[in-house]
Every structure is written in structure tokens, then in C-alpha cells.
Enzyme design. Sequence first.
Site, PDB file in Angstrom:
ATOM      1  N   SER A   1      41.480   9.168  61.437  1.00 36.33           N
ATOM      2  CA  SER A   1      40.088   8.747  61.340  1.00 36.33           C
ATOM      3  C   SER A   1      39.156   9.905  61.713  1.00 36.33           C
ATOM      4  CB  SER A   1      39.878   7.494  62.203  1.00 36.33           C
ATOM      5  OG  SER A   1      38.732   6.794  61.813  1.00 36.33           O
TER       6      SER A   1
ATOM      7  N   HIS B   1      43.676   0.385  58.492  1.00 37.69           N
ATOM      8  CA  HIS B   1      43.212   1.609  59.143  1.00 37.69           C
ATOM      9  C   HIS B   1      43.878   1.840  60.506  1.00 37.69           C
ATOM     10  CE1 HIS B   1      40.162   4.778  59.679  1.00 37.69           C
ATOM     11  NE2 HIS B   1      40.093   4.399  60.939  1.00 37.69           N
TER      12      HIS B   1
ATOM     13  N   ASP C   1      42.659   0.259  53.773  1.00 39.37           N
ATOM     14  CA  ASP C   1      41.424   0.953  54.161  1.00 39.37           C
ATOM     15  C   ASP C   1      40.345   0.592  53.137  1.00 39.37           C
ATOM     16  OD1 ASP C   1      41.244   2.760  56.479  1.00 39.37           O
ATOM     17  OD2 ASP C   1      43.011   3.743  55.646  1.00 39.37           O
TER      18      ASP C   1
END
Length: 309
Positions: free
Chosen positions: A166, A283, A251
Amino acid sequence: MDGMDDLDGGPEGGAPWKRMSKEELENQYSPSRWVVRLGAEEALRTYSQIGNEATKRAQATGRNLLDVPYGDGEGEKLDIYFPEAVSEALLFLVFFHGGYWQSGSKDSSAFMVGPVTAQGVAVVIVAYDVAPKGTLDQMVAQVTQSIVFVQKQYPGNQGIYLCGHSAGAHLAAMMLLANWTKHGVTPNLKGFFLVSGIYDLEPVMHTSENASLLTTLEDAQRNSPQWHLKTAPTQPVDPACRILVTVGQHDSPEFHRQSRELYQTLRRGGWKASFEELHDVDHFEILWNLTQKDYVLTQIILKTIFQES
């Protein structure tokens, strides 16, 4: 990967996010809204719990150096987890945590330590000053310094691989642009594992996640690896250096677009890049599954490291 090159190639005028409402942008850039098995809060709680447990297990082995300063700042610390057999010629996997540059900690991010050290690879988990204490420019400088530190401490290493999730994938990708000569050492970088990252920060300026991180377009561009690689392509220092850009099936579409476009830009720039969409993970699962040695991403990371060494 067929047809990917037909996608819009970058952060310029045609970018689809520019046609989105503020609400839709907010939705696209809020990963917890896209989890499929748990509610948003439960997913974040589980992610944190798995990270905490994995870190406690890794620390309990005693094969580690904790809170090692890599710079002078209070937050500039890293943890090193060693395999059972330690030699001068170690391989290193260096990990940068996520948290939208505003949260997260090295102390709950040792997800992959068990499976990776079991295969003889040392793992380094890096802390950096998240906002509001740290600016993006500072975070990039700190991550750069942490890699310089590892190279200087272990000059006989067999290869340093960077992994980020991320916001951490963004920071790892910024290392593609680092000017190592001014640090007096060129780290032995052999590969990058970029997991569910954001590489063009301009759309983030228009969401609540911005939280004064990016006050100007210049801030966003200066800290966007996609923008730099597209406007002034950087040649790979080592053409054999591998870059895996990966994203979870669940995602958001914007996270998918960002990953695909970075992959395309890298390929066009002559980098040895590959792209993987990992089946049936969101995610958070894409990272927390790294606690398992048979998980597909764990296996890809290990195979890449051992092909290169």
C-alpha cells in the site's frame, strides 16, 4: 496481461479518476470499503491482530536485532530478523509497512518473517515517521537512508530485495528513482515486490486521506514514481533487477489501474517488470497471507529471490 498496453498510460489528461465525483474517488481510495469477507472495521482489526501475532512470534525466536537506529531521528529504527544460519553473504528482504502514510508500525508488520527466514533470508522491517510528524519527502528520505544503512552494515550481502504494501509499496517504488551516489554507496538491489500500492498521488489529493499530506500538485508529482518514470524515464542501474507489481483481485478498480499503469511504464522504460493479480484476496489479505509459506505471493517472493542470488 494481454491488452494491458491499450489502457490509458498515466497521470495525464485522460486519467479516468478525473471524471469521478468526490464521493466516488473517496470510495475508490478507501481500501477497507472493498473487502469481501469481513466488514471494514473487522478487516482492519484482523489485519492488525495477525501482524501483531506474527511480530511477537518473530521476536520470540531471539534471532533478531530490534530497534536498530538507521538515522538520528527518534522514529528512524528498524528490526532485523535473521535465519538460523547467518553468514556474511546474507540475502535481505526489506519491508515497508502501509497505513496511508499516516498509521502502521514496524512493530506489527513482521507478517512474512517466519516463512522467509525459514528459507535462509534475513528480513528487515523499517519504521518511518508517518504524518503528521513526517512529510512524504521525509518518509522517502528515511526509507532511502534505511537501505543505505543495510548495505553499509552488510556490505557482503548477496542481494537486497524491497517489499512494500500500500503506502509502503509507494515508498519502495520511489527507490527506483533514488540518487545513491550522493549517499556514497550503491545498494545491491536485486528486486522489488510492490503490493497493492499507489504510484500516482494526484488523485489522493482529492480525498480525505490527503489530510494535508499533499498540499500542492507539485508535492504530489514530486512524490509520484509513476509521474517521474513517465516524464523522465530512469534507466535500471541493474537490468537484471526484477520488479513484481501485484494487486489483489478485490482491490478497488483505481488500485488495479494504478498497478497496471506502473507496470506498463516500467516495461516501456526497459525494466524487468511483471504483473500479477492475486486471485480472491483483498487489500489486506494479500499481505496477511504472507504468514503462510504455501501462499502464492510467499512462493513468488522466494522463487524470485533464489533465481537471482
